[in-house]
Design a protein around this motif. Structure first.
Motif, PDB file in Angstrom:
ATOM      1  N   LEU A 159      15.900 -17.416 -45.293  1.00 32.02           N
ATOM      2  CA  LEU A 159      15.735 -17.086 -46.216  1.00 32.02           C
ATOM      3  C   LEU A 159      16.667 -17.624 -47.706  1.00 32.02           C
ATOM      4  CD1 LEU A 159      13.783 -14.154 -45.970  1.00 32.02           C
ATOM      5  CD2 LEU A 159      12.883 -16.274 -45.967  1.00 32.02           C
ATOM      6  N   SER A 160      17.333 -17.916 -47.437  1.00 31.37           N
ATOM      7  CA  SER A 160      19.059 -18.476 -48.592  1.00 31.37           C
ATOM      8  C   SER A 160      18.742 -19.603 -48.294  1.00 31.37           C
ATOM      9  CB  SER A 160      20.802 -17.683 -47.856  1.00 31.37           C
ATOM     10  OG  SER A 160      19.856 -16.405 -48.586  1.00 31.37           O
ATOM     11  N   SER A 161      19.270 -20.953 -47.580  1.00 29.89           N
ATOM     12  CA  SER A 161      18.889 -21.914 -47.541  1.00 29.89           C
ATOM     13  C   SER A 161      17.877 -22.446 -46.867  1.00 29.89           C
ATOM     14  CB  SER A 161      20.187 -22.064 -46.075  1.00 29.89           C
ATOM     15  OG  SER A 161      19.706 -21.797 -45.117  1.00 29.89           O
ATOM     16  N   GLY A 162      16.612 -21.520 -46.578  1.00 28.03           N
ATOM     17  CA  GLY A 162      15.753 -22.210 -46.213  1.00 28.03           C
ATOM     18  C   GLY A 162      15.553 -23.017 -44.954  1.00 28.03           C
ATOM     19  N   GLU A 163      17.182 -23.035 -43.947  1.00 29.85           N
ATOM     20  CA  GLU A 163      17.240 -23.587 -42.418  1.00 29.85           C
ATOM     21  C   GLU A 163      16.118 -22.557 -41.167  1.00 29.85           C
ATOM     22  OE1 GLU A 163      20.950 -23.790 -39.725  1.00 29.85           O
ATOM     23  OE2 GLU A 163      21.459 -22.684 -41.122  1.00 29.85           O
ATOM     24  N   GLN A 164      15.853 -24.116 -40.656  1.00 32.21           N
ATOM     25  CA  GLN A 164      15.242 -22.931 -39.742  1.00 32.21           C
ATOM     26  C   GLN A 164      16.492 -23.187 -38.394  1.00 32.21           C
ATOM     27  OE1 GLN A 164      11.831 -25.598 -38.205  1.00 32.21           O
ATOM     28  NE2 GLN A 164      12.820 -25.335 -35.736  1.00 32.21           N
ATOM     29  N   LEU A 165      16.434 -22.014 -37.841  1.00 33.46           N
ATOM     30  CA  LEU A 165      17.106 -21.202 -37.639  1.00 33.46           C
ATOM     31  C   LEU A 165      16.600 -21.543 -35.440  1.00 33.46           C
ATOM     32  CD1 LEU A 165      18.948 -18.081 -38.986  1.00 33.46           C
ATOM     33  CD2 LEU A 165      19.551 -20.518 -38.625  1.00 33.46           C
ATOM     34  N   ALA A 166      15.499 -21.265 -35.524  1.00 29.87           N
ATOM     35  CA  ALA A 166      15.490 -21.288 -34.314  1.00 29.87           C
ATOM     36  C   ALA A 166      13.706 -21.744 -33.918  1.00 29.87           C
ATOM     37  CB  ALA A 166      15.648 -20.062 -32.961  1.00 29.87           C
ATOM     38  N   ALA A 167      13.001 -22.423 -33.160  1.00 28.15           N
ATOM     39  CA  ALA A 167      11.888 -22.186 -33.079  1.00 28.15           C
ATOM     40  C   ALA A 167      11.230 -22.663 -31.550  1.00 28.15           C
ATOM     41  CB  ALA A 167      11.235 -23.881 -33.624  1.00 28.15           C
ATOM     42  N   GLY A 168      10.340 -21.864 -31.650  1.00 29.41           N
ATOM     43  CA  GLY A 168      10.261 -22.126 -29.762  1.00 29.41           C
ATOM     44  C   GLY A 168       8.358 -22.715 -30.048  1.00 29.41           C
ATOM     45  N   ARG A 169       7.504 -22.578 -28.593  1.00 24.41           N
ATOM     46  CA  ARG A 169       6.555 -22.487 -28.451  1.00 24.41           C
ATOM     47  C   ARG A 169       5.794 -21.082 -28.319  1.00 24.41           C
ATOM     48  NH1 ARG A 169       5.597 -27.581 -24.657  1.00 24.41           N
ATOM     49  NH2 ARG A 169       5.637 -28.515 -26.031  1.00 24.41           N
ATOM     50  N   LEU A 170       5.037 -20.805 -28.671  1.00 29.45           N
ATOM     51  CA  LEU A 170       4.035 -19.589 -27.797  1.00 29.45           C
ATOM     52  C   LEU A 170       2.467 -20.020 -27.141  1.00 29.45           C
ATOM     53  CD1 LEU A 170       4.191 -16.887 -31.082  1.00 29.45           C
ATOM     54  CD2 LEU A 170       4.874 -17.014 -29.386  1.00 29.45           C
ATOM     55  N   CYS A 171       2.146 -21.668 -27.535  1.00 26.94           N
ATOM     56  CA  CYS A 171       1.373 -21.647 -27.023  1.00 26.94           C
ATOM     57  C   CYS A 171       1.717 -22.937 -26.495  1.00 26.94           C
ATOM     58  CB  CYS A 171       0.126 -22.176 -27.559  1.00 26.94           C
ATOM     59  SG  CYS A 171      -1.008 -20.335 -28.137  1.00 26.94           S
ATOM     60  N   GLU A 172       0.979 -23.149 -24.554  1.00 30.66           N
ATOM     61  CA  GLU A 172       0.942 -24.716 -24.685  1.00 30.66           C
ATOM     62  C   GLU A 172       0.262 -25.538 -25.392  1.00 30.66           C
ATOM     63  OE1 GLU A 172       3.270 -26.075 -22.302  1.00 30.66           O
ATOM     64  OE2 GLU A 172       3.960 -23.723 -22.508  1.00 30.66           O
TER      65      GLU A 172
END
Length: 346
Positions: A298-311
């Motif tokens: 929330l300070s930098s707007g950097e995406q730290l991680a992401a991943g799928r919940l649905c195929e």
């Protein structure tokens, strides 16, 4: 009922989390939930399926408030965890919202009443569309009919009220340590489109402070609101123009950060915050994007991680953080998880 187990391979972190503090800050890196531990079929609770009314972080895990799709006056309280849906409790009468008090008491708001699960029911002095419980459990704030009221949740007695200006529509309500906070749509300017605003009051509902959340854009639509332990607000919005979906931070009556939300074609319906308020957990979905969870600094707007919940495609609603587990309510479009599902991440 047993949960449907999913391997960690199906939920892959795209970026490792790093410490986001200033140089020399000893604070640990924020948690990024990169492993899908289980999914639970919520529609199996009732023969005709269910509608999700609310989700809350309980003392022992996530709690879901459900309505029977065939008879919305029938409601259920269901704990959800790594082992799926626990012992489901049928409640008396319809429900609308779910709260967990600081002492662990589970409260269900219904039309004109507040029920303590396993305890008694009090009639409320006002009825409303949305409500929020103060962190200390001593005030219940309710909006409806153009008014905001503060009530004693133990007795239902109205302690204070204030009128909302015409043209202000409450999207959602929260309660911080100093009083209630409302995310609203403001349609009072006749020559302008509606804009998203945040309004804060003291406990006694004195003069409200109003903040426009996207003053750089001609129009904005409010979506979700969460408060940090310190009372700072984090909201999701849809704005006019490029990068239309954003998460915005408001501290001490001022917008201090506004970041585009990656990997989505709609504003997230809900979000969760890390205990220190440093990151937001956003369930993103759409027709042209992968459906999953984004961890955003929330300070930098950097995406730290992401991943799928649905195929494939999906749609998501409520999100709750309970200790080392994150629960997301939603559904995958097509495939094996097309029913209303609780996704449990660790």
């Amino acid at each position: 009922m047993p949960a449907r187990r999913v391997t960690a391979v199906a939920f892959v972190a795209l970026m490792a989390a790093g410490c986001t503090g200033v140089e020399g800050d000893p604070s640990p890196a924020p948690t990024t939930f990169t492993e899908l531990l289980a999914t639970a079929d919520l529609d199996a609770v009732a023969p005709a399926g269910v509608d999700v009314l609310d989700l809350a972080a309980g003392p022992d895990g996530a709690l879901v408030l459900l309505a029977d799709s065939a008879d919305p006056s029938v409601t259920y309280l269901a704990p959800v965890g790594e082992d799926g849906v626990g012992a489901v409790q049928r409640l008396d009468g319809p429900g609308e919202q779910l709260f967990v008090g600081p002492d662990g008491a589970v409260l269900v708001l219904g039309p004109g009443r507040l029920t303590t699960v396993g305890g008694g029911t009090v009639e409320l002095g006002v009825d409303g569309d949305t409500a929020a419980l103060s962190p200390d459990g001593r005030r219940l704030y309710v909006t409806g009919g153009g008014r905001l009221a503060a009530l004693d949740p133990a007795t239902g007695e109205v302690q204070a009220t204030t009128d909302l200006d015409p043209g202000l529509t409450v999207k959602t309500l929260a309660a911080g340590p100093d009083g209630p906070v409302a995310l609203m749509s403001d349609a009072r300017a006749l020559d302008l489109a509606d804009v998203a605003v945040l309004s804060t009051w003291a406990e006694d509902l004195g003069q409200a402070e109003l903040v426009e959340l996207a003053s750089d854009r001609p129009a904005s639509i409010p979506s979700a609101l969460r408060l940090t332990d310190d009372g700072d607000a984090v909201v999701t919005l849809t704005v006019h123009g490029d990068d239309p979906f954003r998460v915005t931070v408001v501290e001490d009556g001022e917008v201090t950060a506004a970041h585009p939300i990656p990997g989505t074609d709609r504003a997230p319906a809900d979000l969760a915050l890390s205990p220190d308020g440093r990151v937001a957990y956003l369930a993103v979905a759409g027709f042209e994007v992968e459906s999953g969870l984004v961890t955003l600094d929330l300070s930098s707007g950097e995406q730290l991680a992401a991943g799928r919940l649905c195929e494939g495609q999906g749609t998501f609603g409520r999100v709750a953080l309970t200790g080392e587990r994150l629960t997301v309510i939603g559904a995958c479009v097509g495939g094996d998880n097309s029913s209303t599902t609780a996704f449990v991440l660790g």
